[in-house]
Design a protein around this motif. Structure first.
Motif, PDB file in Angstrom:
ATOM      1  N   HIS A  70       0.957  -1.278   0.016  1.00 49.19           N
ATOM      2  CA  HIS A  70       0.010  -0.070  -0.035  1.00 49.19           C
ATOM      3  C   HIS A  70       0.934   1.341  -0.238  1.00 49.19           C
ATOM      4  N   ALA A 106       0.750   4.004  -2.864  1.00 53.15           N
ATOM      5  CA  ALA A 106       0.280   5.588  -2.388  1.00 53.15           C
ATOM      6  C   ALA A 106       1.388   6.336  -2.660  1.00 53.15           C
ATOM      7  N   GLN A 140      -6.722   2.857   0.586  1.00 55.08           N
ATOM      8  CA  GLN A 140      -6.835   2.657  -0.861  1.00 55.08           C
ATOM      9  C   GLN A 140      -6.945   1.081  -1.333  1.00 55.08           C
TER      10      GLN A 140
END
Length: 534
Positions: free
Chosen positions: A193, A197, A235
């Motif tokens: 992640h 990101a 996300q």
């Protein structure tokens, strides 16, 4: 690798293109440059030679059979079996080993006589009618990295771990990650992640996290930790599936058309299959998980007396209570196991073990010699990574993933990461009662604090006991009745029943008897062959 070769775009180049280009650039030495999971056979027409290789860990299989007239090589065991004019004979010594919970043969043999595996970290060459096998890689034999400060080791680990995860995020569709809530899988999810990101890995169409929850099995429940990971990865889409019905033997042998080309080495595949199937249904074709973290970082250092020898004198007094508590032994017993027992020559220890029937001896030549590592922790990691049981476990994981239709990738088994961790001081592996200390400290800000500070481990034995003692008890009795293994003279039927009755009469503590699990797996495989026979 693409950068070193030149002319290849790592975002679009296929694995086959990379292997071919690497062979053209480095020849037989190409295997020392390839990073990741691979097994390939390459025909060099100009030199009339067949060159084959398998990755250092053995995540991808490569089978072969040699007769007087031809060599058959394939990544699928079924293809090699199909080349035989008659059904292949059973490799009985391997089945005996399985019932004794021994896996040395699994590195280079299969359950069929005459069909072999290319061992991990090996390459095979057929040239001029001669077949040769050679080891091309041994972990920990390269130059050791010596850094001055612990902070430098932490920074280097973080750099390598981000690279290991990032290089495994290639794929079409969303990338799935299996998140138990444990330290290792959470580290993979948080790092993936973080990379997405920050834009460090472009082209990924999304992350999906998959976790199982156990409301009726408290010892296996890690839902709160998995939920913390989901919050840390806003996300990513998180999916939580109930796993209490995934008891031992609930999905076993050839249930649901499962490919039982070789025996399984466990009775609890149901949990993993449930998550894999959901991921595939959601469009994931690539899955990551934290498998391998225990092997490379050391899952239970305080349970191993030998690792007390890694502790600096200045830290010995503070670390001793953690070893005593984990090992549940006296201080005198701990010191004997740590210093006196290792002083006994290895050949003498092997003879004593065989005489006492504690641990059957490893056959010479099946495993690489352990390099002269600076720490006991590194020796233990090397042993865990190269033992046959780990190779067999990875093989089972691959079969399950292939059956569902996903590719399973394991960042912790990145060759660069392993070689680095084999050189770090032991104080970075465990310290002040904390295991995997370097991982916890390096990923501050990436791991949720609830997970980073976690100490409790989950235990899934209750699921196995639920299946054996209750939900699938009739199935066990069926396999114990007229066992094919007893017909073949590989085991005593009376001994099997005695083991089963002793298990039922005792308390379900710890894992079920390995001999019982080994029998169930071997017997189920033999019976599946009867069904397959014409």
């Amino acid at each position: 690798v693409c950068a070193a070769i030149g002319g290849l775009d790592e975002r679009t180049a296929t694995d086959a293109e990379i292997v071919l280009a690497a062979y053209e650039r480095w020849g037989d030495l190409c295997t020392q440059h390839l990073v990741g999971d691979f097994a390939f056979a390459l025909w060099d027409a100009s030199r009339r030679r067949l060159f084959c290789a398998r990755d250092p860990i053995g995540m991808r299989p490569l089978y072969y059979a040699l007769t007087e007239r031809r060599l058959v090589v394939s990544s699928q065991l079924e293809a090699v079996l199909a080349s035989f004019p008659s059904p292949a004979e059973v490799n009985e010594p391997l089945l005996r080993d399985l019932m004794d919970w021994r896996f040395d043969r699994w590195c280079d043999e299969t359950c069929y006589r005459g069909i072999l595996r290319l061992p991990p970290a090996h390459q095979m060459l057929l040239e001029g009618g001669r077949l040769t096998l050679s080891r091309y890689w041994t972990f920990g034999t390269g130059p050791a990295l010596r850094l001055r400060r612990d902070e430098e080791y932490l920074e280097r680990f973080r750099e390598l771990f981000l690279a290991a995860v990032g290089s495994r995020l290639r794929g079409t569709g969303p990338i799935g990650i299996l998140v138990s809530g444990g330290l290792d899988s959470s580290a993979v999810a948080g790092t993936a992640h973080h990379l997405l990101a920050t834009g460090a890995v472009p082209g990924v169409s999304g992350l999906r996290l998959y976790s199982s929850v156990f409301s009726a099995t408290p010892g296996a429940e890690e839902g709160d930790y998995a939920a913390a990971v989901a919050r840390r990865c806003p996300q990513a889409q998180a999916t939580f599936l109930p796993g209490d019905d995934c008891w031992g033997l609930s999905d076993f042998a050839s249930d649901g058309g499962y490919p039982l080309t070789e025996p399984e080495i466990g009775i609890s595949r149901a949990v993993v299959l449930m998550l894999l199937r959901q991921a595939h249904q959601d469009g994931c074709r690539v899955l990551l998980s934290g498998i391998g973290g225990d092997q490379v970082l050391g899952g239970e250092p305080y349970h191993k007396a030998s690792q007390l020898r890694d502790v600096e004198v200045s830290r010995l007094f503070s670390e001793l209570p953690h070893f005593l508590q984990a090992g549940r032994r006296s201080a005198a017993g701990l010191l004997v196991d740590a210093w006196l027992r290792p002083a006994v020559p290895v050949p003498v220890r092997r003879l004593l073990r065989r005489a006492l029937r504690q641990v059957p001896g490893t056959e010479p030549g099946r495993r690489p010699a352990i390099p002269p590592f600076p720490t006991q922790a590194a020796r233990e990691s090397f042993h865990s990574l190269t033992e046959g049981s780990f190779s067999a476990r990875l093989g089972g994981l691959r079969i399950a993933s292939d059956h569902v239709g996903v590719e399973h990738r394991l960042p912790f088994l990145d060759r660069r990461l392993i070689d680095f961790l084999l050189t770090v001081p032991a104080r970075l592996r465990f310290r002040d009662g904390w295991i995997k200390w370097i991982l916890r400290q390096s990923l501050v800000g990436i791991l949720p604090e609830e997970v980073r500070q976690r100490t409790r481990l989950a235990w899934f034995s209750a699921l196995a006991h639920r299946g054996l003692r209750d939900r699938a008890r009739d199935r066990v009795v069926q396999l114990l009745t007229d066992p094919r293994l007893a017909r073949a003279g590989l085991v005593s039927q009376s001994t099997l029943w005695q083991t089963w009755e002793e298990y039922l009469s005792g308390e379900p503590q710890g894992a079920p008897p390995r001999s019982l699990i080994g029998f169930l797996c071997a017997e189920a495989w033999l019976r599946s062959r009867e069904v397959q026979a014409p």
